[in-house]
Design a protein around this motif. Structure first.
Motif, mmCIF file in Angstrom:
data_model
loop_
_atom_site.group_PDB
_atom_site.id
_atom_site.type_symbol
_atom_site.label_atom_id
_atom_site.label_comp_id
_atom_site.label_asym_id
_atom_site.label_seq_id
_atom_site.Cartn_x
_atom_site.Cartn_y
_atom_site.Cartn_z
ATOM 1 N N ASP A 222 0.842 -1.196 0.000
ATOM 2 C CA ASP A 222 0.000 0.000 0.000
ATOM 3 C C ASP A 222 0.878 1.248 0.000
ATOM 4 O O ASP A 222 1.750 1.417 0.878
ATOM 5 N N LEU A 223 0.664 2.134 -0.967
ATOM 6 C CA LEU A 223 1.447 3.369 -1.060
ATOM 7 C C LEU A 223 1.195 4.299 0.116
ATOM 8 O O LEU A 223 2.022 5.181 0.408
ATOM 9 N N SER A 224 0.064 4.147 0.792
ATOM 10 C CA SER A 224 -0.242 5.023 1.920
ATOM 11 C C SER A 224 0.524 4.635 3.181
ATOM 12 O O SER A 224 0.535 5.386 4.159
ATOM 13 N N ASP A 225 1.148 3.461 3.196
ATOM 14 C CA ASP A 225 1.959 3.051 4.346
ATOM 15 C C ASP A 225 3.281 3.802 4.342
ATOM 16 O O ASP A 225 3.739 4.321 3.314
ATOM 17 N N LEU A 243 1.133 -6.550 -6.107
ATOM 18 C CA LEU A 243 0.161 -5.530 -6.494
ATOM 19 C C LEU A 243 0.376 -4.284 -5.646
ATOM 20 O O LEU A 243 0.780 -4.362 -4.484
ATOM 21 N N VAL A 244 0.073 -3.152 -6.243
ATOM 22 C CA VAL A 244 0.233 -1.871 -5.555
ATOM 23 C C VAL A 244 -1.127 -1.198 -5.452
ATOM 24 O O VAL A 244 -1.806 -1.021 -6.475
ATOM 25 N N GLN A 245 -1.522 -0.866 -4.217
ATOM 26 C CA GLN A 245 -2.773 -0.137 -4.012
ATOM 27 C C GLN A 245 -2.474 1.218 -3.413
ATOM 28 O O GLN A 245 -1.464 1.427 -2.737
ATOM 29 N N ASP A 250 -9.686 -1.520 -3.157
ATOM 30 C CA ASP A 250 -10.203 -1.480 -4.522
ATOM 31 C C ASP A 250 -9.439 -0.516 -5.417
ATOM 32 O O ASP A 250 -9.728 -0.410 -6.605
ATOM 33 N N SER A 251 -8.454 0.180 -4.837
ATOM 34 C CA SER A 251 -7.687 1.171 -5.610
ATOM 35 C C SER A 251 -6.349 0.569 -6.029
ATOM 36 O O SER A 251 -5.269 1.022 -5.626
ATOM 37 N N ILE A 252 -6.419 -0.477 -6.827
ATOM 38 C CA ILE A 252 -5.213 -1.113 -7.339
ATOM 39 C C ILE A 252 -4.711 -0.306 -8.539
ATOM 40 O O ILE A 252 -5.446 -0.120 -9.524
ATOM 41 N N ILE A 253 -3.469 0.199 -8.467
ATOM 42 C CA ILE A 253 -2.957 1.040 -9.548
ATOM 43 C C ILE A 253 -2.000 0.289 -10.469
ATOM 44 O O ILE A 253 -1.632 0.800 -11.530
ATOM 45 N N GLY A 254 -1.579 -0.914 -10.085
ATOM 46 C CA GLY A 254 -0.677 -1.669 -10.950
ATOM 47 C C GLY A 254 0.086 -2.714 -10.178
ATOM 48 O O GLY A 254 -0.327 -3.158 -9.098
ATOM 49 N N VAL A 255 1.232 -3.103 -10.724
ATOM 50 C CA VAL A 255 2.043 -4.158 -10.132
ATOM 51 C C VAL A 255 3.509 -3.764 -10.249
ATOM 52 O O VAL A 255 3.904 -3.062 -11.184
ATOM 53 N N VAL A 256 4.300 -4.202 -9.266
ATOM 54 C CA VAL A 256 5.746 -3.974 -9.322
ATOM 55 C C VAL A 256 6.455 -5.325 -9.302
ATOM 56 O O VAL A 256 6.006 -6.268 -8.644
ATOM 57 N N ALA A 257 7.568 -5.405 -10.040
ATOM 58 C CA ALA A 257 8.396 -6.603 -10.044
ATOM 59 C C ALA A 257 9.482 -6.444 -8.980
ATOM 60 O O ALA A 257 10.161 -5.408 -8.928
ATOM 61 N N ILE A 258 9.631 -7.446 -8.137
ATOM 62 C CA ILE A 258 10.597 -7.381 -7.046
ATOM 63 C C ILE A 258 12.005 -7.177 -7.580
ATOM 64 O O ILE A 258 12.812 -6.444 -6.996
ATOM 65 N N LYS A 259 12.320 -7.786 -8.719
ATOM 66 C CA LYS A 259 13.670 -7.673 -9.273
ATOM 67 C C LYS A 259 14.006 -6.239 -9.670
ATOM 68 O O LYS A 259 15.185 -5.854 -9.729
ATOM 69 N N ASP A 260 12.958 -5.428 -9.944
ATOM 70 C CA ASP A 260 13.205 -4.048 -10.357
ATOM 71 C C ASP A 260 13.553 -3.147 -9.182
ATOM 72 O O ASP A 260 14.210 -2.110 -9.372
ATOM 73 N N GLN A 269 19.281 3.350 -1.386
ATOM 74 C CA GLN A 269 18.638 4.539 -1.935
ATOM 75 C C GLN A 269 17.189 4.618 -1.467
ATOM 76 O O GLN A 269 16.567 3.599 -1.160
ATOM 77 N N PRO A 270 16.628 5.827 -1.386
ATOM 78 C CA PRO A 270 15.200 5.956 -1.041
ATOM 79 C C PRO A 270 14.341 5.375 -2.162
ATOM 80 O O PRO A 270 14.685 5.498 -3.338
ATOM 81 N N LEU A 271 13.253 4.750 -1.791
ATOM 82 C CA LEU A 271 12.394 4.055 -2.757
ATOM 83 C C LEU A 271 11.198 4.925 -3.133
ATOM 84 O O LEU A 271 10.422 5.321 -2.261
ATOM 85 N N ASP A 272 11.078 5.190 -4.431
ATOM 86 C CA ASP A 272 9.880 5.825 -4.962
ATOM 87 C C ASP A 272 9.119 4.749 -5.743
ATOM 88 O O ASP A 272 9.385 4.515 -6.928
ATOM 89 N N LEU A 273 8.202 4.086 -5.059
ATOM 90 C CA LEU A 273 7.555 2.900 -5.616
ATOM 91 C C LEU A 273 6.754 3.206 -6.874
ATOM 92 O O LEU A 273 6.635 2.346 -7.758
ATOM 93 N N ARG A 274 6.222 4.423 -6.958
ATOM 94 C CA ARG A 274 5.376 4.757 -8.106
ATOM 95 C C ARG A 274 6.139 4.658 -9.438
ATOM 96 O O ARG A 274 5.549 4.371 -10.482
ATOM 97 N N LYS A 275 7.468 4.896 -9.415
ATOM 98 C CA LYS A 275 8.251 4.862 -10.645
ATOM 99 C C LYS A 275 8.345 3.454 -11.234
ATOM 100 O O LYS A 275 8.618 3.293 -12.421
ATOM 101 N N PHE A 276 8.120 2.446 -10.393
ATOM 102 C CA PHE A 276 8.273 1.060 -10.840
ATOM 103 C C PHE A 276 6.933 0.364 -11.121
ATOM 104 O O PHE A 276 6.904 -0.804 -11.493
ATOM 105 N N VAL A 277 5.837 1.097 -10.934
ATOM 106 C CA VAL A 277 4.517 0.491 -11.119
ATOM 107 C C VAL A 277 4.243 0.294 -12.613
ATOM 108 O O VAL A 277 4.434 1.210 -13.426
#
Length: 420
Positions: A222-225, A243-245, A250-260, A269-277
């Motif tokens: 969850d991006l809100s965490d 999956l990324v919510q 119900d607000s699923i915006i996409g999926v991220v690959a762990i390898k990425d 480095q700080p993680l900006d998860l949205r860039k990998f969705v």
């Protein structure tokens, strides 16, 4: 000799009739595509059975009349005269002469004129049909006026009997399964090949809901965490993708690959998860399995989100879920429970998540085609129409059911025992 020749001709006609009628059109078509002109002729004869059968019947009838005339007029009379010369009374010689000839001719006709030719036709119908078809076509051309009259007369009688409609060739799913089972028994297919072919047929009958991994079993970040919680979820999962919510479930915006993203953690480095969705295709829960396959095939993430008509997230379907339907469930972790286990006392321990079509096939239970459930848990709930308690039992369709485990409000394990 004339009678023997006529009997053999009768056998050839009977063999030709059965071969063309019982030959499989698909195999004849394949032979015709490979350049077999006889197979192409046999196909055309099979497409117009009225004229073909009339042609054969003309030949068989003529042969029968001639054979009877020769056997009665020559062989019967000669045998009768011979018996009289031996001193047999006239009335007795007449009966014995004709009777013996009739019995012998009937025996020869059954063996050479019916049984042996038809056995040959049944053993390799397509090959026999392709060989005899040109001769049958010539016979139909020679007797075309009589054939036309017989064909029209036959159709007229059928119309009087209410059978004027053309028969529609249909191959049912059950017939296909029977053919595959027979091929497996004959050694054409291995047992594993049989299982996979059956899986492909099951796949076509399922919906997205029947393929999906339900939302309760899906790992979501969850991006809100806060960043520490996101890091904990990512490092704690054994999945290759998450999956990324963004807020609610119900607000699923996409999926991220762990390898990425694992490299980001490794470098501190700080993680900006949205860039990998990455975007995920969305399918309805009642969509056909083949539509889901097409959606996944056209996606780079090899996954599809399943939602209901209100837009609520229900689960995901991956390429692995589709492969499991065909090849069987893969064990992901040590200690994973199988879908169905037969115990020593003959009872069965069944997982609630087991697909109901596999469950029906394994235990020979009748499940309606229009059933509104996809799993054994749904099957149980459809019978009792409420959430059962642990240890609750009931009887249905010759089986005793016992709910032995619940996972929250979800039926996890069911024990089934066949009633006497």
């Amino acid at each position: 000799m004339i009678v023997v020749v006529l009997t053999i001709v009768n056998g050839l006609l009977a063999m030709s009739e059965l071969a063309v009628v019982s030959a499989r059109p698909a195999r004849l078509r394949n032979m015709a595509d490979q350049g077999n002109t006889g197979a192409a002729v046999a196909l055309r004869l099979a497409e117009d059975p009225g004229k073909f059968l009339s042609s054969v019947q003309i030949g068989i009838t003529l042969v029968g009349i001639l054979s009877g005339a020769f056997s009665g007029a020559t062989l019967g009379l000669r045998l009768t005269e011979w018996l009289r010369e031996l001193g047999v009374a006239g009335s007795v010689a007449d009966v014995l002469g004709v009777g013996i000839v009739v019995v012998l001719i009937t025996y020869i006709s059954l063996i050479l004129g019916e049984l042996v030719p038809k056995q040959i036709a049944l053993r390799d119908a397509e090959s026999v049909a392709s060989r005899v078809a040109p001769a049958m076509k010539l016979l139909a051309a020679i007797g075309s006026p009589i054939v036309w009259l017989l064909d029209v007369s036959g159709k007229f009688v059928l119309r009087l009997l209410g059978q004027s409609g053309e028969t529609e060739e249909k191959v049912t799913e059950e017939e296909v399964k029977t053919i595959i089972a027979e091929a497996t028994t004959a050694g054409v297919f291995e047992s594993d090949e049989h299982s996979m072919i059956s899986g492909v047929m099951r796949l076509a009958d399922r919906s997205a809901r029947g393929l999906m991994t339900p939302r309760l079993d899906v790992d979501v970040v969850d991006l809100s965490d806060d960043s520490s919680e996101i890091r904990k979820v990512i490092l704690g999962t054994h999945r290759s993708r998450l999956l990324v919510q963004d807020g609610d479930s119900d607000s699923i915006i996409g999926v991220v690959a762990i390898k990425d993203i694992i490299g980001v953690f490794a470098n501190g480095q700080p993680l900006d998860l949205r860039k990998f969705v990455q975007q995920v295709p969305v399918v309805m829960d009642h969509a056909d399995a083949l539509d889901v396959v097409r959606a996944i095939r056209n996606s780079t993430v090899h996954m599809a989100l399943v939602v209901d008509e209100y837009g609520h997230f229900e689960g995901i379907v991956t390429s692995g879920d589709i492969l499991e339907v065909i090849t069987g469930v893969f064990q992901e972790e040590t200690g994973d429970d199988p879908a169905l286990v037969k115990r020593e006392d003959g009872s069965y321990l069944v997982a609630g998540w087991m697909p109901v079509d596999e469950f029906s096939e394994r235990l020979k239970l009748h499940i309606p085609k229009d059933a509104k459930f996809e799993t054994v848990a749904g099957y149980v709930l459809s019978i009792i129409n409420r959430l059962p308690a642990v240890g609750e039992t009931f009887e249905h369709d010759g089986w005793k059911f016992e709910v032995v485990d619940l996972d929250g409000r979800r039926i996890d394990k069911v024990l089934m025992t066949k009633l006497a």
